[in-house]
Design a protein around this motif. Structure first.
Motif, PDB file in Angstrom:
ATOM      1  N   ASN A  78       7.341 -64.851 -30.432  1.00 46.25           N
ATOM      2  CA  ASN A  78       8.191 -65.738 -31.238  1.00 46.25           C
ATOM      3  C   ASN A  78       8.090 -65.409 -32.720  1.00 46.25           C
ATOM      4  O   ASN A  78       9.091 -65.428 -33.448  1.00 46.25           O
ATOM      5  CB  ASN A  78       7.808 -67.193 -30.995  1.00 46.25           C
ATOM      6  N   SER A  79       6.876 -65.093 -33.176  1.00 42.91           N
ATOM      7  CA  SER A  79       6.688 -64.715 -34.575  1.00 42.91           C
ATOM      8  C   SER A  79       7.434 -63.419 -34.892  1.00 42.91           C
ATOM      9  O   SER A  79       8.093 -63.301 -35.935  1.00 42.91           O
ATOM     10  CB  SER A  79       5.193 -64.551 -34.859  1.00 42.91           C
ATOM     11  N   PHE A  80       7.366 -62.464 -33.975  1.00 45.03           N
ATOM     12  CA  PHE A  80       8.055 -61.184 -34.150  1.00 45.03           C
ATOM     13  C   PHE A  80       9.570 -61.363 -34.189  1.00 45.03           C
ATOM     14  O   PHE A  80      10.250 -60.836 -35.084  1.00 45.03           O
ATOM     15  CB  PHE A  80       7.664 -60.246 -33.002  1.00 45.03           C
ATOM     16  N   LEU A  81      10.123 -62.117 -33.241  1.00 41.39           N
ATOM     17  CA  LEU A  81      11.571 -62.309 -33.184  1.00 41.39           C
ATOM     18  C   LEU A  81      12.086 -63.106 -34.387  1.00 41.39           C
ATOM     19  O   LEU A  81      13.205 -62.869 -34.864  1.00 41.39           O
ATOM     20  CB  LEU A  81      11.959 -63.004 -31.877  1.00 41.39           C
ATOM     21  N   THR A  82      11.285 -64.043 -34.889  1.00 44.38           N
ATOM     22  CA  THR A  82      11.675 -64.788 -36.091  1.00 44.38           C
ATOM     23  C   THR A  82      11.801 -63.845 -37.282  1.00 44.38           C
ATOM     24  O   THR A  82      12.761 -63.915 -38.058  1.00 44.38           O
ATOM     25  CB  THR A  82      10.640 -65.891 -36.399  1.00 44.38           C
ATOM     26  N   LEU A  83      10.813 -62.963 -37.427  1.00 41.44           N
ATOM     27  CA  LEU A  83      10.873 -61.966 -38.498  1.00 41.44           C
ATOM     28  C   LEU A  83      12.121 -61.110 -38.373  1.00 41.44           C
ATOM     29  O   LEU A  83      12.804 -60.825 -39.370  1.00 41.44           O
ATOM     30  CB  LEU A  83       9.616 -61.085 -38.447  1.00 41.44           C
ATOM     31  N   MET A  84      12.452 -60.719 -37.142  1.00 42.81           N
ATOM     32  CA  MET A  84      13.619 -59.866 -36.914  1.00 42.81           C
ATOM     33  C   MET A  84      14.934 -60.563 -37.277  1.00 42.81           C
ATOM     34  O   MET A  84      15.875 -59.926 -37.757  1.00 42.81           O
ATOM     35  CB  MET A  84      13.663 -59.409 -35.450  1.00 42.81           C
ATOM     36  N   LEU A  85      14.992 -61.862 -37.077  1.00 45.60           N
ATOM     37  CA  LEU A  85      16.223 -62.605 -37.383  1.00 45.60           C
ATOM     38  C   LEU A  85      16.489 -62.695 -38.889  1.00 45.60           C
ATOM     39  O   LEU A  85      17.634 -62.622 -39.334  1.00 45.60           O
ATOM     40  CB  LEU A  85      16.142 -64.018 -36.800  1.00 45.60           C
ATOM     41  N   PHE A  86      15.429 -62.834 -39.661  1.00 44.36           N
ATOM     42  CA  PHE A  86      15.611 -63.102 -41.092  1.00 44.36           C
ATOM     43  C   PHE A  86      15.441 -61.872 -41.975  1.00 44.36           C
ATOM     44  O   PHE A  86      15.861 -61.871 -43.123  1.00 44.36           O
ATOM     45  CB  PHE A  86      14.623 -64.196 -41.547  1.00 44.36           C
ATOM     46  N   LEU A  87      14.844 -60.816 -41.456  1.00 43.82           N
ATOM     47  CA  LEU A  87      14.588 -59.629 -42.271  1.00 43.82           C
ATOM     48  C   LEU A  87      15.850 -59.011 -42.876  1.00 43.82           C
ATOM     49  O   LEU A  87      15.825 -58.579 -44.040  1.00 43.82           O
ATOM     50  CB  LEU A  87      13.833 -58.588 -41.431  1.00 43.82           C
ATOM     51  N   PRO A  88      16.990 -58.934 -42.161  1.00 45.09           N
ATOM     52  CA  PRO A  88      18.186 -58.328 -42.773  1.00 45.09           C
ATOM     53  C   PRO A  88      18.659 -59.017 -44.046  1.00 45.09           C
ATOM     54  O   PRO A  88      19.305 -58.385 -44.888  1.00 45.09           O
ATOM     55  CB  PRO A  88      19.245 -58.461 -41.661  1.00 45.09           C
ATOM     56  N   LEU A  89      18.330 -60.294 -44.203  1.00 44.14           N
ATOM     57  CA  LEU A  89      18.760 -61.017 -45.400  1.00 44.14           C
ATOM     58  C   LEU A  89      18.114 -60.461 -46.663  1.00 44.14           C
ATOM     59  O   LEU A  89      18.647 -60.640 -47.768  1.00 44.14           O
ATOM     60  CB  LEU A  89      18.427 -62.504 -45.257  1.00 44.14           C
ATOM     61  N   VAL A  90      16.979 -59.761 -46.494  1.00 46.21           N
ATOM     62  CA  VAL A  90      16.311 -59.144 -47.635  1.00 46.21           C
ATOM     63  C   VAL A  90      17.227 -58.120 -48.306  1.00 46.21           C
ATOM     64  O   VAL A  90      17.155 -57.906 -49.515  1.00 46.21           O
ATOM     65  CB  VAL A  90      14.998 -58.459 -47.177  1.00 46.21           C
ATOM     66  N   LYS A 205      12.326 -69.435 -30.627  1.00 46.79           N
ATOM     67  CA  LYS A 205      11.481 -70.520 -31.124  1.00 46.79           C
ATOM     68  C   LYS A 205      10.900 -70.040 -32.447  1.00 46.79           C
ATOM     69  O   LYS A 205      10.036 -69.167 -32.470  1.00 46.79           O
ATOM     70  CB  LYS A 205      10.379 -70.836 -30.118  1.00 46.79           C
ATOM     71  N   LEU A 206      11.415 -70.608 -33.528  1.00 50.43           N
ATOM     72  CA  LEU A 206      11.040 -70.125 -34.852  1.00 50.43           C
ATOM     73  C   LEU A 206       9.542 -70.298 -35.083  1.00 50.43           C
ATOM     74  O   LEU A 206       8.976 -71.367 -34.887  1.00 50.43           O
ATOM     75  CB  LEU A 206      11.836 -70.855 -35.933  1.00 50.43           C
ATOM     76  N   ASN A 207       8.920 -69.210 -35.491  1.00 50.86           N
ATOM     77  CA  ASN A 207       7.496 -69.199 -35.756  1.00 50.86           C
ATOM     78  C   ASN A 207       7.269 -68.301 -36.963  1.00 50.86           C
ATOM     79  O   ASN A 207       7.427 -67.086 -36.880  1.00 50.86           O
ATOM     80  CB  ASN A 207       6.724 -68.673 -34.539  1.00 50.86           C
ATOM     81  N   PHE A 208       6.944 -68.937 -38.101  1.00 47.89           N
ATOM     82  CA  PHE A 208       6.832 -68.188 -39.351  1.00 47.89           C
ATOM     83  C   PHE A 208       5.406 -67.742 -39.644  1.00 47.89           C
ATOM     84  O   PHE A 208       5.077 -67.398 -40.786  1.00 47.89           O
ATOM     85  CB  PHE A 208       7.376 -69.026 -40.514  1.00 47.89           C
ATOM     86  N   GLN A 209       4.545 -67.723 -38.612  1.00 48.10           N
ATOM     87  CA  GLN A 209       3.204 -67.185 -38.791  1.00 48.10           C
ATOM     88  C   GLN A 209       3.286 -65.671 -38.997  1.00 48.10           C
ATOM     89  O   GLN A 209       4.249 -65.021 -38.590  1.00 48.10           O
ATOM     90  CB  GLN A 209       2.344 -67.491 -37.566  1.00 48.10           C
ATOM     91  N   LYS A 210       2.258 -65.127 -39.599  1.00 47.48           N
ATOM     92  CA  LYS A 210       2.245 -63.690 -39.857  1.00 47.48           C
ATOM     93  C   LYS A 210       2.263 -62.919 -38.543  1.00 47.48           C
ATOM     94  O   LYS A 210       1.492 -63.209 -37.628  1.00 47.48           O
ATOM     95  CB  LYS A 210       1.021 -63.307 -40.674  1.00 47.48           C
ATOM     96  N   THR A 211       3.144 -61.948 -38.471  1.00 45.50           N
ATOM     97  CA  THR A 211       3.297 -61.147 -37.262  1.00 45.50           C
ATOM     98  C   THR A 211       2.264 -60.025 -37.225  1.00 45.50           C
ATOM     99  O   THR A 211       2.001 -59.389 -38.251  1.00 45.50           O
ATOM    100  CB  THR A 211       4.709 -60.530 -37.218  1.00 45.50           C
TER     101      THR A 211
END
Length: 485
Positions: A78-90, A205-211
């Motif tokens: 979940n932490s990995f997939l959350t990172l993947m969803l938001f990373l392109p916004l960078v 399932k959004l999880n903003f913990q460090k991946t």
């Protein structure tokens, strides 16, 4: 190869359905319902968006496939997939701001030779974002070994929608400007539908913990931007540069027709690639070199057999096809031939790309790719002003040929495996023999009847030879299965 063949077969059918619809759009509807100038404009916008897409995706669609199988716990996934969803916004957010303030300069550069482009610059940006997030959501389903729906959306959906939009233009329900806006809307809608399906397969399932391995993932994603850019540059830089260099944007339309015909050869690779990517990543992560080499050789043979047949159908029927098309679109015979050879060579590599981009050696491959992208740009700048669209096709052929040869040598050195077998030699000889035997021979009928009869005869002779010579076990088994031998 069971899951590969099963999903690849379904993906091949849907991909060919998409290309069939695309053929109607590209060869008949676009050429008759839009002016050459606006057809060239549409091809230019889509090519520019394809070139931008890897930057907008930030390499996330590749990173999902490479790293997903390394995570075992639900929290880490979940932490990995959350990172993947938001990373392109960078990347997307800063580029949006830069685009807003530098809009006039960007417009001036893109519309230097063709003023018609200046009103459609933001369309490119929206198309690129839609394409990027579509690929991300598609990758989301690939790692769950679900590729068929995504392939339908990728190959069929937008082509069907565009067909109806072109008919609406013909019936005067839409103006050309409205058509282009609606075309952008189709790509946005495709992204939204893919998102809904991806979340139905695995709801985030959004999880903003460090991946775990986040720095490796970020580094890989960043490098995949370069890799994706190289791939897209080689695919679309020709059309983009034709629009920039030549004063007549109609040339992009003429070139696009020839390229579309040749690109049909890539359909089997596109279909099989969807399922080969996660499988290759799995074998690499598990260090299962025996299965990896088996997949490498069998995928190469299977793709070469199928794409070789398509190559024959295109080359041996091209003259009759050009009788049907409007005369101004029939000047790209050399383009079709040279690009078809490049696509055939590309198919013969099997899952070579999947091996390289999911291994620890992807950095070196990216270095080669960047050099070749630069070479493709330089060659296009040299050949387009002198030879026009034929020069662009030759530049693309050289870039693809050298790039693929380097990749084969690199995999041989690092993994000690080659995609080619004795079956490769047999297929090559069959293709050469049939090309020489059938190119100068035609039935004395209507072009459509000629194409149908000649294709049937070529197909019968080709697959009898493939079966009798036992070129590929997988293909032979499929022939036995469907003929119930």
């Amino acid at each position: 190869m069971g899951i590969v063949l099963k999903q690849s077969f379904k993906n091949t059918l849907t991909t060919y359905l998409g290309f069939g619809i695309g053929a109607i759009n590209t060869l008949f509807l676009y050429t008759n319902f839009l002016t050459d100038q606006y057809y060239g404009l549409v091809a230019f916008l889509l090519s520019a968006a394809n070139i931008m897409m890897p930057f907008m995706a930030f390499g996330v669609h590749n990173a999902i496939v490479k790293y997903y199988s390394t995570f075992k716990s639900k929290n880490s996934i979940n932490s990995f997939l959350t990172l993947m969803l938001f990373l392109p916004l960078v990347f997307i957010i800063p580029i949006s701001i830069i685009g807003y303030f530098a809009y006039d300069a960007i417009v001036g550069w893109l519309s230097n030779e063709n003023q018609i482009v200046e009103n459609y610059v933001w369309h490119i940006f929206i198309l690129a974002i839609s394409m990027a997030y579509f690929e991300i959501f598609f990758a989301w389903t690939k790692v769950q070994m679900q590729t068929v729906f995504g392939n339908i959306m990728k190959e069929v959906f937008q082509r069907v929608c565009i067909m109806f939009l072109l008919l609406a233009v013909y019936l005067d329900w839409l103006t050309v400007d409205q058509f282009i806006v609606a075309l952008v809307g189709v790509y946005v809608l495709r992204m939204v539908i893919m998102k809904l399906y991806a979340f139905s397969v695995r709801f985030p399932k959004l999880n903003f913990q460090k991946t775990d391995n986040r720095f490796s993932i970020l580094k890989y994603s960043g490098l995949m931007i370069i890799a994706g850019s190289v791939s897209m540059l080689i695919l679309d830089i020709d059309k983009f540069m034709i629009g920039l260099i030549l004063p007549d944007i109609e040339q992009v339309a003429y070139y696009s027709v020839a390229i579309f015909i040749a690109t049909v050869i890539a359909v089997p690779q596109r279909a099989m690639h969807q399922i080969m990517l996660p499988l290759t990543a799995k074998y690499l992560n598990e260090k299962d070199n025996v299965s990896l080499e088996n997949l490498y050789r069998r995928s190469s043979l299977t793709l070469l057999v199928v794409s070789g047949f398509i190559f024959l159908l295109i080359i041996l029927n091209i003259n009759q096809l050009y009788v049907i098309l409007p005369e101004k679109f029939t000047g790209g015979l050399f383009v079709v031939l040279i690009v078809s050879l490049a696509k055939l060579y590309d198919n013969s590599l099997g899952n070579n790309n999947a091996i390289l981009f999911n291994s620890d050696y992807y950095r070196m491959v990216l270095f080669f790719g960047v050099l070749l992208a630069i070479m493709a740009i330089v060659l296009n700048y040299i050949f387009i002003p002198v030879y026009g669209i034929e020069g662009s096709a030759f530049a693309t052929f050289l870039a693809v040929f050298i790039y693929n040869t380097i990749k084969i040598i690199f995999v041989k050195q690092k993994f000690n495996m080659l995609p080619f077998t004795s079956g490769t030699i047999k297929i090559t000889l069959i293709l050469l023999m049939l090309s020489l035997a059938f190119y100068f021979w035609e039935f004395p009928f209507h072009p459509i009847a000629n194409i149908a009869l000649k294709s049937g005869l070529i197909g019968f002779v080709y697959f009898v030879l493939i079966f009798k010579l036992n070129v590929s076990e997988d293909i032979s088994e499929q022939i036995k299965k469907y003929l119930k031998i």
